[in-house]
Design a protein around this motif. Structure first.
Motif, PDB file in Angstrom:
ATOM      1  N   TYR A  50       0.839  -1.202   0.000  1.00  0.00           N
ATOM      2  CA  TYR A  50       0.000   0.000   0.000  1.00  0.00           C
ATOM      3  C   TYR A  50       0.871   1.248   0.000  1.00  0.00           C
ATOM      4  O   TYR A  50       0.658   2.174  -0.789  1.00  0.00           O
ATOM      5  CB  TYR A  50      -0.923  -0.031   1.219  1.00  0.00           C
ATOM      6  CG  TYR A  50      -1.764   1.208   1.407  1.00  0.00           C
ATOM      7  CD1 TYR A  50      -2.930   1.396   0.672  1.00  0.00           C
ATOM      8  CD2 TYR A  50      -1.410   2.185   2.333  1.00  0.00           C
ATOM      9  CE1 TYR A  50      -3.710   2.531   0.845  1.00  0.00           C
ATOM     10  CE2 TYR A  50      -2.181   3.312   2.521  1.00  0.00           C
ATOM     11  CZ  TYR A  50      -3.325   3.481   1.772  1.00  0.00           C
ATOM     12  OH  TYR A  50      -4.093   4.602   1.941  1.00  0.00           O
ATOM     13  N   GLN A  51       1.888   1.286   0.875  1.00  0.00           N
ATOM     14  CA  GLN A  51       2.742   2.468   0.984  1.00  0.00           C
ATOM     15  C   GLN A  51       3.425   2.773  -0.344  1.00  0.00           C
ATOM     16  O   GLN A  51       3.479   3.928  -0.773  1.00  0.00           O
ATOM     17  CB  GLN A  51       3.804   2.259   2.069  1.00  0.00           C
ATOM     18  CG  GLN A  51       3.264   1.996   3.460  1.00  0.00           C
ATOM     19  CD  GLN A  51       2.384   3.119   3.978  1.00  0.00           C
ATOM     20  OE1 GLN A  51       1.444   2.905   4.735  1.00  0.00           O
ATOM     21  NE2 GLN A  51       2.688   4.336   3.577  1.00  0.00           N
ATOM     22  N   HIS A  52       3.947   1.745  -0.990  1.00  0.00           N
ATOM     23  CA  HIS A  52       4.706   2.005  -2.206  1.00  0.00           C
ATOM     24  C   HIS A  52       3.799   2.358  -3.377  1.00  0.00           C
ATOM     25  O   HIS A  52       4.261   2.932  -4.376  1.00  0.00           O
ATOM     26  CB  HIS A  52       5.612   0.790  -2.516  1.00  0.00           C
ATOM     27  CG  HIS A  52       5.157  -0.073  -3.646  1.00  0.00           C
ATOM     28  ND1 HIS A  52       5.910  -0.244  -4.785  1.00  0.00           N
ATOM     29  CD2 HIS A  52       4.034  -0.815  -3.825  1.00  0.00           C
ATOM     30  CE1 HIS A  52       5.274  -1.050  -5.624  1.00  0.00           C
ATOM     31  NE2 HIS A  52       4.155  -1.420  -5.066  1.00  0.00           N
ATOM     32  N   SER A  53       2.510   2.053  -3.284  1.00  0.00           N
ATOM     33  CA  SER A  53       1.557   2.368  -4.343  1.00  0.00           C
ATOM     34  C   SER A  53       0.985   3.775  -4.221  1.00  0.00           C
ATOM     35  O   SER A  53       0.453   4.311  -5.213  1.00  0.00           O
ATOM     36  CB  SER A  53       0.406   1.352  -4.339  1.00  0.00           C
ATOM     37  OG  SER A  53       0.880   0.047  -4.591  1.00  0.00           O
ATOM     38  N   ASP A 123      -4.498  -2.187  -5.798  1.00  0.00           N
ATOM     39  CA  ASP A 123      -4.553  -1.882  -7.230  1.00  0.00           C
ATOM     40  C   ASP A 123      -5.899  -1.285  -7.617  1.00  0.00           C
ATOM     41  O   ASP A 123      -5.977  -0.409  -8.498  1.00  0.00           O
ATOM     42  CB  ASP A 123      -4.282  -3.145  -8.054  1.00  0.00           C
ATOM     43  CG  ASP A 123      -2.847  -3.638  -7.928  1.00  0.00           C
ATOM     44  OD1 ASP A 123      -2.012  -2.917  -7.337  1.00  0.00           O
ATOM     45  OD2 ASP A 123      -2.564  -4.760  -8.403  1.00  0.00           O
ATOM     46  N   ALA A 124      -6.957  -1.741  -6.971  1.00  0.00           N
ATOM     47  CA  ALA A 124      -8.285  -1.171  -7.236  1.00  0.00           C
ATOM     48  C   ALA A 124      -8.338   0.294  -6.829  1.00  0.00           C
ATOM     49  O   ALA A 124      -8.971   1.111  -7.505  1.00  0.00           O
ATOM     50  CB  ALA A 124      -9.355  -1.974  -6.493  1.00  0.00           C
ATOM     51  N   TYR A 125      -7.659   0.632  -5.747  1.00  0.00           N
ATOM     52  CA  TYR A 125      -7.621   2.031  -5.314  1.00  0.00           C
ATOM     53  C   TYR A 125      -6.868   2.894  -6.318  1.00  0.00           C
ATOM     54  O   TYR A 125      -7.315   3.997  -6.666  1.00  0.00           O
ATOM     55  CB  TYR A 125      -6.982   2.117  -3.930  1.00  0.00           C
ATOM     56  CG  TYR A 125      -6.858   3.523  -3.381  1.00  0.00           C
ATOM     57  CD1 TYR A 125      -7.884   4.445  -3.531  1.00  0.00           C
ATOM     58  CD2 TYR A 125      -5.713   3.917  -2.708  1.00  0.00           C
ATOM     59  CE1 TYR A 125      -7.763   5.731  -3.023  1.00  0.00           C
ATOM     60  CE2 TYR A 125      -5.583   5.198  -2.202  1.00  0.00           C
ATOM     61  CZ  TYR A 125      -6.621   6.108  -2.363  1.00  0.00           C
ATOM     62  OH  TYR A 125      -6.484   7.377  -1.873  1.00  0.00           O
ATOM     63  N   ASP A 213     -13.296   0.665   2.592  1.00  0.00           N
ATOM     64  CA  ASP A 213     -13.371  -0.759   2.237  1.00  0.00           C
ATOM     65  C   ASP A 213     -12.004  -1.285   1.792  1.00  0.00           C
ATOM     66  O   ASP A 213     -11.644  -2.431   2.095  1.00  0.00           O
ATOM     67  CB  ASP A 213     -14.394  -0.977   1.120  1.00  0.00           C
ATOM     68  CG  ASP A 213     -15.828  -0.802   1.578  1.00  0.00           C
ATOM     69  OD1 ASP A 213     -16.066  -0.768   2.811  1.00  0.00           O
ATOM     70  OD2 ASP A 213     -16.714  -0.683   0.704  1.00  0.00           O
ATOM     71  N   VAL A 214     -11.250  -0.468   1.064  1.00  0.00           N
ATOM     72  CA  VAL A 214      -9.904  -0.858   0.631  1.00  0.00           C
ATOM     73  C   VAL A 214      -9.028  -1.153   1.847  1.00  0.00           C
ATOM     74  O   VAL A 214      -8.323  -2.171   1.899  1.00  0.00           O
ATOM     75  CB  VAL A 214      -9.274   0.248  -0.237  1.00  0.00           C
ATOM     76  CG1 VAL A 214      -7.773   0.026  -0.415  1.00  0.00           C
ATOM     77  CG2 VAL A 214      -9.956   0.308  -1.602  1.00  0.00           C
ATOM     78  N   LEU A 215      -9.070  -0.274   2.830  1.00  0.00           N
ATOM     79  CA  LEU A 215      -8.244  -0.448   4.021  1.00  0.00           C
ATOM     80  C   LEU A 215      -8.720  -1.640   4.853  1.00  0.00           C
ATOM     81  O   LEU A 215      -7.907  -2.423   5.354  1.00  0.00           O
ATOM     82  CB  LEU A 215      -8.276   0.831   4.855  1.00  0.00           C
ATOM     83  CG  LEU A 215      -7.662   2.066   4.197  1.00  0.00           C
ATOM     84  CD1 LEU A 215      -7.934   3.312   5.040  1.00  0.00           C
ATOM     85  CD2 LEU A 215      -6.164   1.891   3.968  1.00  0.00           C
ATOM     86  N   TRP A 216     -10.020  -1.772   5.002  1.00  0.00           N
ATOM     87  CA  TRP A 216     -10.575  -2.869   5.818  1.00  0.00           C
ATOM     88  C   TRP A 216     -10.267  -4.225   5.194  1.00  0.00           C
ATOM     89  O   TRP A 216      -9.904  -5.180   5.890  1.00  0.00           O
ATOM     90  CB  TRP A 216     -12.083  -2.682   5.976  1.00  0.00           C
ATOM     91  CG  TRP A 216     -12.693  -3.553   7.020  1.00  0.00           C
ATOM     92  CD1 TRP A 216     -13.048  -4.868   6.906  1.00  0.00           C
ATOM     93  CD2 TRP A 216     -12.993  -3.185   8.381  1.00  0.00           C
ATOM     94  NE1 TRP A 216     -13.576  -5.337   8.081  1.00  0.00           N
ATOM     95  CE2 TRP A 216     -13.556  -4.324   9.005  1.00  0.00           C
ATOM     96  CE3 TRP A 216     -12.869  -2.006   9.101  1.00  0.00           C
ATOM     97  CZ2 TRP A 216     -13.978  -4.312  10.333  1.00  0.00           C
ATOM     98  CZ3 TRP A 216     -13.293  -1.990  10.425  1.00  0.00           C
ATOM     99  CH2 TRP A 216     -13.835  -3.126  11.032  1.00  0.00           C
ATOM    100  N   SER A 217     -10.389  -4.307   3.876  1.00  0.00           N
ATOM    101  CA  SER A 217     -10.191  -5.596   3.212  1.00  0.00           C
ATOM    102  C   SER A 217      -8.749  -6.078   3.343  1.00  0.00           C
ATOM    103  O   SER A 217      -8.496  -7.288   3.387  1.00  0.00           O
ATOM    104  CB  SER A 217     -10.590  -5.504   1.741  1.00  0.00           C
ATOM    105  OG  SER A 217      -9.768  -4.585   1.041  1.00  0.00           O
ATOM    106  N   GLN A 218      -7.788  -5.155   3.428  1.00  0.00           N
ATOM    107  CA  GLN A 218      -6.400  -5.563   3.621  1.00  0.00           C
ATOM    108  C   GLN A 218      -6.219  -6.263   4.970  1.00  0.00           C
ATOM    109  O   GLN A 218      -5.474  -7.245   5.075  1.00  0.00           O
ATOM    110  CB  GLN A 218      -5.485  -4.347   3.544  1.00  0.00           C
ATOM    111  CG  GLN A 218      -5.402  -3.728   2.160  1.00  0.00           C
ATOM    112  CD  GLN A 218      -4.520  -2.491   2.140  1.00  0.00           C
ATOM    113  OE1 GLN A 218      -3.312  -2.578   2.343  1.00  0.00           O
ATOM    114  NE2 GLN A 218      -5.131  -1.343   1.911  1.00  0.00           N
TER     115      GLN A 218
END
Length: 249
Positions: A50-53, A123-125, A213-218
């Motif tokens: 996540y950080q590098h993206s 990637d979706a984010y 949702d992106v954060l929760w799903s991780q």
């Protein structure tokens, strides 16, 4: 009916109160000192993706911005993560955390072993920010409204419960306490200024929900793979891999 500026801001903040990932049981476990060393390592490895993206997400956003004032305000976000001549940047600070928990920095930076669900979510984010309206893209970033509290709790919990935690290994979180407020102040004002119809307010609110949702799903992915019952999917990191001592041997 279009909400007042104050009511719409309260609506956005309520999304965080109900859906931000500080409520996830993995964070309660991590901050409370209940994670095993390998669970901490799994979190560090996957959160790095996540950080590098994030800088790539911000670069994709800026590539579509015609307003130089908006580009000028936004580009500091890339510098905060990638670093400059005078600022080492969040990515390097995260790799310092990786080293502190016993991982090989090159292994983490390679993104080998990242959970498939983490990749799909992050990637979706990036695609969301690249493809949606500028308003939706900025609104999705407003999870930063809720980040200072989780960073403060994380610093306190990690320092209290884990031997690896010190000022050096936790420097990423300390710097975000300073960096995030300026970003969120700008982003919130921009969204409140530009979400001037009910349709735009609804779209911005849905964008913020998408980001939560992106954060929760991780964290769901981490829990399913490394907590209980642990089921690590093919290709994902296995305990014992990518350790600093193993690479040095």
């Amino acid at each position: 009916m279009t909400q007042t500026r104050e009511a719409f801001e309260a609506r956005l903040r309520q999304i965080g109160a109900e859906r931000y990932h500080d409520l996830h049981p993995f964070h309660h476990r991590l901050h409370g000192g209940d994670c095993t060393p390998d669970q901490v390592r799994a979190w560090v490895i996957n959160r790095y993706y996540y950080q590098h993206s994030i800088p790539m997400k911000d670069a994709a956003f800026m590539s579509r911005v015609e307003d130089p004032d908006l580009r000028r305000a936004w580009r500091s976000r890339i510098e905060d993560h990638d670093g400059t001549d005078t600022n080492e940047g969040g990515i390097r600070r995260w790799l310092r955390l990786a080293k502190a928990v016993g991982l090989d920095r090159d292994y983490v930076a390679s993104c080998e072993g990242v959970l498939p669900a983490t990749k799909f979510a992050v990637d979706a984010y990036v695609r969301f920010v690249r493809d949606k309206t500028l308003l939706e893209a900025v609104a999705a970033s407003l999870t930063e409204l809720f980040a200072p509290a989780i960073h403060a709790n994380r610093i306190e919990g990690l320092l209290k419960n884990y031997d690896f935690a010190d000022d050096s290994s936790l420097s990423y979180f300390r710097n975000r306490l300073r960096e995030a407020p300026k970003d969120v102040a700008f982003g919130l004002k921009w969204v409140l200024d530009h979400a001037d119809t009910q349709e735009k307010q609804d779209a911005a609110a849905k964008a913020l929900i998408f980001k939560t949702d992106v954060l929760w799903s991780q964290l769901d992915a981490l829990w399913g793979a490394y907590v209980e019952p642990a089921r690590v999917p093919p290709g994902a990191w296995l305990p014992g891999e990518g350790l600093a001592d193993a690479r040095a041997a």
